[in-house]
Scaffold this motif. Structure first.
Motif, PDB file in Angstrom:
ATOM      1  N   PHE A  37      38.719  43.598  34.241  1.00 48.99           N
ATOM      2  CA  PHE A  37      38.960  42.339  34.948  1.00 48.99           C
ATOM      3  C   PHE A  37      38.684  42.441  36.448  1.00 48.99           C
ATOM      4  CE2 PHE A  37      42.101  41.724  31.341  1.00 48.99           C
ATOM      5  CZ  PHE A  37      41.324  40.779  30.675  1.00 48.99           C
ATOM      6  N   ALA A  38      38.229  43.600  36.909  1.00 48.34           N
ATOM      7  CA  ALA A  38      37.977  43.800  38.350  1.00 48.34           C
ATOM      8  C   ALA A  38      37.030  42.764  38.958  1.00 48.34           C
ATOM      9  CB  ALA A  38      37.481  45.217  38.614  1.00 48.34           C
ATOM     10  N   PRO A  39      36.079  42.183  38.215  1.00 49.16           N
ATOM     11  CA  PRO A  39      35.264  41.124  38.826  1.00 49.16           C
ATOM     12  C   PRO A  39      36.106  39.957  39.365  1.00 49.16           C
ATOM     13  CG  PRO A  39      34.176  41.931  36.862  1.00 49.16           C
ATOM     14  CD  PRO A  39      35.552  42.583  36.904  1.00 49.16           C
ATOM     15  N   GLN A  40      37.366  39.847  38.934  1.00 52.93           N
ATOM     16  CA  GLN A  40      38.242  38.810  39.482  1.00 52.93           C
ATOM     17  C   GLN A  40      38.488  39.010  40.973  1.00 52.93           C
ATOM     18  OE1 GLN A  40      41.819  37.767  37.327  1.00 52.93           O
ATOM     19  NE2 GLN A  40      40.801  38.019  35.346  1.00 52.93           N
ATOM     20  N   PHE A  41      38.299  40.232  41.477  1.00 53.43           N
ATOM     21  CA  PHE A  41      38.419  40.460  42.919  1.00 53.43           C
ATOM     22  C   PHE A  41      37.519  39.481  43.683  1.00 53.43           C
ATOM     23  CE2 PHE A  41      39.888  44.988  42.244  1.00 53.43           C
ATOM     24  CZ  PHE A  41      41.031  44.912  43.024  1.00 53.43           C
ATOM     25  N   THR A  42      36.326  39.227  43.155  1.00 46.78           N
ATOM     26  CA  THR A  42      35.370  38.345  43.822  1.00 46.78           C
ATOM     27  C   THR A  42      35.919  36.919  43.904  1.00 46.78           C
ATOM     28  OG1 THR A  42      33.579  39.741  43.024  1.00 46.78           O
ATOM     29  CG2 THR A  42      32.973  37.556  43.805  1.00 46.78           C
ATOM     30  N   GLU A  43      36.502  36.426  42.805  1.00 51.27           N
ATOM     31  CA  GLU A  43      37.087  35.085  42.824  1.00 51.27           C
ATOM     32  C   GLU A  43      38.322  35.034  43.721  1.00 51.27           C
ATOM     33  OE1 GLU A  43      37.756  33.015  39.160  1.00 51.27           O
ATOM     34  OE2 GLU A  43      35.814  33.603  38.345  1.00 51.27           O
ATOM     35  N   LEU A  44      39.145  36.069  43.671  1.00 55.32           N
ATOM     36  CA  LEU A  44      40.325  36.109  44.533  1.00 55.32           C
ATOM     37  C   LEU A  44      39.904  36.064  46.002  1.00 55.32           C
ATOM     38  CD1 LEU A  44      42.336  38.857  42.619  1.00 55.32           C
ATOM     39  CD2 LEU A  44      42.959  36.433  42.789  1.00 55.32           C
ATOM     40  N   GLN A  45      38.883  36.838  46.343  1.00 49.74           N
ATOM     41  CA  GLN A  45      38.385  36.855  47.710  1.00 49.74           C
ATOM     42  C   GLN A  45      37.822  35.487  48.096  1.00 49.74           C
ATOM     43  OE1 GLN A  45      38.715  39.089  50.092  1.00 49.74           O
ATOM     44  NE2 GLN A  45      37.493  37.942  51.576  1.00 49.74           N
ATOM     45  N   GLY A  46      37.109  34.854  47.182  1.00 50.75           N
ATOM     46  CA  GLY A  46      36.546  33.528  47.448  1.00 50.75           C
ATOM     47  C   GLY A  46      37.630  32.503  47.731  1.00 50.75           C
ATOM     48  N   LEU A  47      38.693  32.514  46.934  1.00 51.11           N
ATOM     49  CA  LEU A  47      39.811  31.595  47.166  1.00 51.11           C
ATOM     50  C   LEU A  47      40.478  31.893  48.507  1.00 51.11           C
ATOM     51  CD1 LEU A  47      41.431  31.477  43.619  1.00 51.11           C
ATOM     52  CD2 LEU A  47      40.335  29.571  44.816  1.00 51.11           C
ATOM     53  N   TYR A  48      40.654  33.167  48.792  1.00 47.80           N
ATOM     54  CA  TYR A  48      41.278  33.563  50.054  1.00 47.80           C
ATOM     55  C   TYR A  48      40.460  33.057  51.241  1.00 47.80           C
ATOM     56  CZ  TYR A  48      42.928  36.593  53.824  1.00 47.80           C
ATOM     57  OH  TYR A  48      43.398  37.075  55.023  1.00 47.80           O
ATOM     58  N   GLU A  49      39.163  33.288  51.197  1.00 46.03           N
ATOM     59  CA  GLU A  49      38.305  32.847  52.300  1.00 46.03           C
ATOM     60  C   GLU A  49      38.311  31.328  52.447  1.00 46.03           C
ATOM     61  OE1 GLU A  49      34.398  34.540  51.806  1.00 46.03           O
ATOM     62  OE2 GLU A  49      35.166  36.580  52.037  1.00 46.03           O
ATOM     63  N   LYS A  50      38.309  30.635  51.321  1.00 46.95           N
ATOM     64  CA  LYS A  50      38.227  29.179  51.352  1.00 46.95           C
ATOM     65  C   LYS A  50      39.501  28.531  51.899  1.00 46.95           C
ATOM     66  CE  LYS A  50      36.802  25.368  48.322  1.00 46.95           C
ATOM     67  NZ  LYS A  50      36.324  25.048  46.972  1.00 46.95           N
ATOM     68  N   TYR A  51      40.670  29.126  51.607  1.00 48.14           N
ATOM     69  CA  TYR A  51      41.928  28.463  51.929  1.00 48.14           C
ATOM     70  C   TYR A  51      42.834  29.214  52.908  1.00 48.14           C
ATOM     71  CZ  TYR A  51      40.556  25.495  48.059  1.00 48.14           C
ATOM     72  OH  TYR A  51      39.859  24.644  47.236  1.00 48.14           O
ATOM     73  N   LYS A  52      42.416  30.371  53.392  1.00 50.01           N
ATOM     74  CA  LYS A  52      43.312  31.153  54.251  1.00 50.01           C
ATOM     75  C   LYS A  52      43.685  30.412  55.537  1.00 50.01           C
ATOM     76  CE  LYS A  52      39.716  33.838  56.561  1.00 50.01           C
ATOM     77  NZ  LYS A  52      39.176  35.150  56.811  1.00 50.01           N
ATOM     78  N   ASP A  53      42.797  29.604  56.057  1.00 48.64           N
ATOM     79  CA  ASP A  53      43.095  28.862  57.283  1.00 48.64           C
ATOM     80  C   ASP A  53      43.989  27.655  57.035  1.00 48.64           C
ATOM     81  OD1 ASP A  53      41.607  30.663  58.764  1.00 48.64           O
ATOM     82  OD2 ASP A  53      39.769  29.476  58.638  1.00 48.64           O
ATOM     83  N   GLN A  54      44.257  27.374  55.754  1.00 45.47           N
ATOM     84  CA  GLN A  54      45.126  26.247  55.406  1.00 45.47           C
ATOM     85  C   GLN A  54      46.489  26.724  54.896  1.00 45.47           C
ATOM     86  OE1 GLN A  54      42.342  24.347  52.773  1.00 45.47           O
ATOM     87  NE2 GLN A  54      40.884  24.657  54.424  1.00 45.47           N
TER      88      GLN A  54
END
Length: 163
Positions: A37-54
């Motif tokens: 399931f390690a490819p989920q790191f990519t999705e987790l990172q994407g969500l983090y980048e998209k919403y971290k400023d919010q």
């Protein structure tokens, strides 16, 4: 106790009170870089980048409890996550998530949001979504990809989905 009463150790060995994340939506995940399931790191990172400023943060907790899929030292884990998956969200020291030696944070998370088959964590990439008031609102299975619940994250951030 609530989630803000816990303090955890960063992957670099420093203590980090979860109270530092008060007011943010948190996604807390037990990870393993050698897991299928390690490819989920990519999705987790994407969500983090998209919403971290919010006001959204992903907190990754490596664990070697499931078929020894995170055998390296913390420094090696951090390097693998950064190089192979581009991870910039906070990572923490390796922990146990089940058993007598389970990290107190994960004991709390499991109590607040037990799984379908009981409170134990069945595998890597079990995800706990915590609202901005520190309440555990949902537990997601390892097979649930992070993008599947992006809408729920957006709702918790209190903004309309503009994607």
């Amino acid at each position: 106790m609530n989630i803000y009463d816990y303090s955890v150790q960063t992957i670099r060995g420093e203590q980090k009170p979860l109270a530092d994340y008060r007011g943010q939506v948190m996604l807390i995940v037990n990870t393993a870089s050698k897991c299928g399931f390690a490819p989920q790191f990519t999705e987790l990172q994407g969500l983090y980048e998209k919403y971290k400023d919010q006001g959204f943060v992903v907190l990754g907790f490596p664990s070697n409890q499931f078929r020894e899929q995170e055998p390296g030292k913390d420094s090696e884990v951090e390097q693998v996550c950064q190089i192979n998956f581009g991870v910039t969200f906070p990572l923490f020291a390796k922990i146990d998530v089940n058993g007598d030696a389970a990290d107190p944070l994960f004991k709390y998370l499991k109590k607040e949001s037990p799984g379908l088959l009981g409170s134990s964590i069945k595998w890597n990439f079990t995800k706990f979504l915590v609202d901005s008031e520190g309440k555990v609102v949902k537990r997601y299975s390892p097979t649930t990809k992070p993008m599947k619940f992006e809408k729920r994250i957006v709702e918790l951030l209190g903004r309309a989905d503009r994607s």
